[in-house]
Scaffold this active site. Structure first.
Site, mmCIF file in Angstrom:
data_model
loop_
_atom_site.group_PDB
_atom_site.id
_atom_site.type_symbol
_atom_site.label_atom_id
_atom_site.label_comp_id
_atom_site.label_asym_id
_atom_site.label_seq_id
_atom_site.Cartn_x
_atom_site.Cartn_y
_atom_site.Cartn_z
ATOM 1 N N LYS A 119 0.920 -1.088 -0.003
ATOM 2 C CA LYS A 119 0.119 -0.004 0.139
ATOM 3 C C LYS A 119 1.188 1.276 0.254
ATOM 4 O O LYS A 119 1.735 1.335 0.946
ATOM 5 C CB LYS A 119 -0.911 -0.057 1.249
ATOM 6 C CG LYS A 119 -1.944 1.220 1.113
ATOM 7 C CD LYS A 119 -3.190 0.882 2.083
ATOM 8 C CE LYS A 119 -4.221 1.930 2.007
ATOM 9 N NZ LYS A 119 -5.132 1.887 3.035
ATOM 10 N N ASP A 178 -9.435 3.710 12.383
ATOM 11 C CA ASP A 178 -10.169 3.665 11.375
ATOM 12 C C ASP A 178 -10.686 2.489 11.115
ATOM 13 O O ASP A 178 -10.714 1.813 9.927
ATOM 14 C CB ASP A 178 -9.349 4.108 10.094
ATOM 15 C CG ASP A 178 -9.801 4.700 8.884
ATOM 16 O OD1 ASP A 178 -11.167 4.896 9.143
ATOM 17 O OD2 ASP A 178 -9.301 4.651 7.667
#
Length: 870
Positions: free
Chosen positions: A604, A702
């Site tokens: 990522k 998150d």
């Protein structure tokens, strides 16, 4: 070995060079350099010549009009008479009248006279014979007078009374005594006021003399010698003002002309042997042999320093004699083959009469050059100072500093030489120390170069090999810039071309196309036809101009170049990029491979430089790597494993476990909900994973469906992106928006307060609510309205959305979504336990009816990834 080292000492080289130059000080070479420097000093000097001097030249025009040389002396007599009429102050005639000029007719007249004296006619008593004899004698006497040019010139000299003639001494040490004393007309010019020198210095001696014939010399006002001093190169730079002849001292014609022009006589000239001559009130400094260094005046404005008129023009009346009133008139030859041409500092062929004019003017104006009595000591002192500089100081200075100091000393010596000559008419010979300085500096510099060159070549070879090995080491460690720096210090050869080619490919893999282009350019300078170098260079240039990952784009628009022909497969850190898996809010996710162990990873990327302002970027990077390090220590079956984190060029990246499956985003819509027991089971495992993380002091921040991976085929649940949200928490992007997913944030997180594990449980409650009924517990028409409702209003009653939910689940949601953190579940484990207990109360048939018959029908990880579309 010790002896060899001794002879290589710099100070010894300086000492030897100084000794050689000291011994060669009197050599022709050094004296020639001194004379050249003297001539340049004369040319650089400016003085105004005396306007009292005029020259009448026996030139080619005069010979063409008056006949071949030598002319009858009656012609000279006519010119002397004209100058007497013009009232010239003094006339210097440089022609040496050393022999009588006998006409053929005069000889016959003499023969007739002698015959007549011996004949009987003279003794005859015949009166008629006596009358004829008297008439004949008168005719013979008149003929003799008209034919005797010497007598005519002598009479002219006597009438004028201001003409000085020249004599010439034959230089040389006299042997014995003279045959006879010099005539009285010469001895009356003898200098009697002579003061002996303590050093015993004497003027130049002579062993013979060429004198004017008595009929002329006896009528001259004075007689002076025309001797000049010629240096080894034949040039005239000085003139002996006094010559010695068997113990007597006689003045130069120039000195006598200057004296008579000042109305001084011979007895007014005082000689100080060894130092100079006193002329009236003026003392003329000379060298110990009484030689004066004449100043030679340069021509000005195309006109000669002294006016030169043609002998014929004056004799014919074209130039009136009155022009020479009160002038010092010099008569001499300038025609080719007649006069003597001399080499002087300002001319290669100067008539001797012109040289005489420069000398007379130097005496009258005091413009002669002076060699000071302290000159020898000064020259020796400067020589020793330069020698000490070469021996002691220069070897201690660096090359650049030594060059500057040597240049400064060189300039100072030249300025001293020319300054003394031009401003003070003082000649201080300095070429010996000047040449010593230049040669010594050159030799020492050459010695350094020659002795150091072999060592330098060996050192360069060793240095090149060291830089080659260091470059390979840095390249192996991924420090490509350092590798290129080291390779740049290695001389180009075919072996280095191979290394640079591989380095450029590594730069391409790192997406640093501008640096790859720089490497290819360096290679092209050495061998432009190497392999496919030209194509590679063009490709890198194009890529550098058009594709800059994370540099020219924003957010998830940045994508690695994966399919460009001729471009090496890109790399992030040590991972080769295989393909793009998807795009998220802050970056792109790629499938990568660790080439060392063949492991597939999901990578990522986060373009931090694009998302954060420069003033907070460094703080964000530090927070990112700190959180990544914390998350990387987490080891739990329901947490995606993080293998690596790093920064590559313009990207931060995280390499994590690559899994099949999908995130839960597709299952938050009413028509695609998972069975309730499956949802509760997934959330329970997520709660357990959070419980583990919270015990490790790691808060996710998150939690949302997009960060929960689920593979129905294996019933695997994984929580992804631990710690990623931390880098955006309470930070603002360039547009000023708070990053993250506000719909899932806890009230305290929205308020910017410090968050704890309870915040993650609130977010998990929001996700459970959405997975259970297909909508969010809080919504709003604007971000501000949404944030207000999360912080202040109760969630929408889930039973109004889905009435078949069990009461226990409703209770779990109410507690999980409590506004105050203390009112929520104390831990993730407590929430997980509550969910399992609630799931156990569900009817089993309903469970079995809602379980998918064929699990694993959802899309794979390769299609949907952590942090994917929302």
């Amino acid at each position: 070995m010790k002896n060899a080292s001794f002879w290589r000492k710099d100070w010894l080289v300086g000492l030897l060079v100084s000794l050689v130059f000291f011994l060669a000080a009197g050599s022709d070479l050094m004296q020639s350099l001194e004379r050249k420097a003297y001539d340049l000093g004369v040319l650089a000097s400016t003085r105004v010549p005396s306007d009292r001097i005029a020259i009448i030249a026996i030139d080619d025009q005069s010979i063409a009009n008056l006949g071949r040389w030598p002319w009858p002396r009656e012609i000279h007599a006519r010119l002397i008479d004209l100058l007497a009429e013009g009232q010239a102050k003094v006339v210097g005639h440089t022609v040496l009248f050393t022999e009588p000029q006998v006409e053929a007719g005069l000889g016959y007249v003499g023969q007739v006279s002698r015959w007549l004296d011996a004949s009987s006619i003279r003794n005859s008593g015949n009166p008629a014979h006596r009358a004829d004899l008297a008439r004949l004698e008168a005719l013979l006497e008149d003929a003799a007078r008209k034919l005797d040019n010497d007598r005519k010139l002598g009479e002219s000299l006597g009438r004028n009374g201001r003409v000085e003639l020249a004599m010439y001494f034959e230089p040389g040490e006299p042997q014995g005594k003279p045959d006879k004393p010099l005539p009285d007309f010469v001895q009356r010019n003898r200098l009697t006021q002579v003061q002996a020198a303590a050093s015993g210095a004497q003027p130049d001696p002579s062993q013979g003399v060429l004198l004017p014939i008595p009929v002329l010399g006896s009528q001259a006002q004075a007689i002076g010698h025309l001797n000049v001093s010629r240096d080894v190169d034949g040039a005239v730079r000085s003139e002996p003002l006094v010559m010695g002849h068997y113990g007597d001292y006689y003045p130069a014609l120039s000195l006598m002309l200057a004296a008579r022009s000042l109305n001084l006589k011979t007895e007014d000239i005082r000689v100080q042997l060894g130092s100079g001559v006193q002329l009236g009130q003026r003392f003329i400094s000379t060298d110990p042999t009484l030689r004066m260094q004449t100043f030679f005046y340069r021509d000005a404005g195309g006109r000669p320093a002294f006016p030169v008129d043609s002998f014929y023009d004056v004799l014919s009346g074209k130039i009136p004699a009155a022009k020479y009133r009160d002038k010092i008139v010099l008569i001499g030859a300038s025609a080719a083959g007649v006069g003597t041409l001399q080499v002087t500092p300002i001319a290669s062929s100067m008539p001797s009469v012109v040289t005489l004019a420069h000398t007379v003017s130097s005496i009258l104006n005091g413009d002669y050059f002076l060699t000071p009595t302290w000159g020898t000591l000064a020259q020796l002192g400067i020589f020793l100072a330069v020698a000490l500089y070469l021996i002691l100081l220069l070897p201690r200075l660096s090359a650049a500093t030594g060059a500057l100091v040597t240049g400064g000393i060189f300039a100072a010596l030249l300025l001293a030489h020319f300054g003394l000559m031009t401003m003070y008419a003082t000649w201080l010979p300095l070429m010996l120390p000047v040449v010593l300085l230049l040669v010594g500096h050159l030799l020492l510099t050459s010695k350094h170069f020659l002795l150091a060159e072999a060592g330098k070549q060996k050192s360069d070879a060793e240095s090149a090999e060291s830089n080659r090995m260091l470059g390979l080491a840095f390249q192996g460690q991924g420090q490509l810039d350092m590798a290129f720096e080291k390779f740049s210090k290695v001389p180009m050869d075919d072996g280095l071309m191979e290394l640079l080619y591989n380095l450029a490919l590594d730069f391409e893999r790192k997406r640093q196309f501008n640096k790859a282009e720089a490497v290819f350019r360096r290679m092209a300078e050495y061998k432009p036809k190497f392999r496919d170098l030209q194509a590679r260079l063009a490709q890198s240039k194009a890529m550098a101009e058009t594709v800059i990952l994370g540099g020219a784009t924003r957010g998830n628009d940045s994508t690695l170049v994966l399919d460009r022909p001729g471009v090496a497969k890109p790399m992030l850190g040590r991972y080769e990029i295989e393909k793009e898996l998807g795009k998220g809010a802050m970056g792109v996710v790629y499938l990568g491979r660790d080439p060392k162990i063949g492991r597939l990873v999901a990578i990522k990327t986060l373009a931090l430089a694009q998302e954060f302002d420069a003033d907070v970027l460094q703080e964000v990077k530090q927070r990112f790597f700190s959180e990544a390090e914390s998350a990387g220590r987490l080891s739990h079956p329901n947490i995606v494993t993080m293998f690596d984190a790093g920064e590559e060029h313009d990207l931060a990246y995280i390499a994590m476990e690559y899994l099949k499956g999908q995130d839960l985003t597709p299952h938050i819509k009413p028509g695609a909900l998972l069975p309730l027991p499956v949802v509760m089971g997934i959330v329970a495992r997520v709660a357990e994973a959070l419980d583990y993380a919270h015990k490790q002091n790691v808060v996710h921040r998150d939690i949302k469906p997009g960060n929960i991976m689920y593979d129905p085929a294996t019933d695997t649940v994984k929580v992804a992106d631990f710690g990623i949200a931390r880098i955006t928490d309470s930070s603002k992007t360039r547009t000023g928006m708070v990053m993250g997913t506000p719909s899932y944030m806890s009230p305290e997180q929205l308020a910017g307060h410090k968050v704890s594990g309870a915040s993650d449980l609130f977010s998990l409650g929001v996700m459970l609510y959405q997975l259970a009924c297909g909508r969010l517990p809080f919504d709003g028409d604007s971000m501000a309205q949404l944030m207000y409702r999360i912080a202040n209003e109760a969630p929408v009653d889930i039973l109004t959305v889905r009435a078949d939910l069990p009461p226990c689940l409703v209770a779990i949601l109410d507690k999980a979504l409590a506004k105050q953190a203390e009112a929520r579940y104390a831990s993730g484990a407590a929430l997980a336990e509550a969910l399992r207990q609630c799931a156990a109360t569900l009817p089993k048939p309903a469970w079995e009816a809602t379980v998918p018959a064929t699990p694993g029908t959802g899309p794979a990880w390769s299609d949907t990834v952590p942090g994917g579309p929302e």
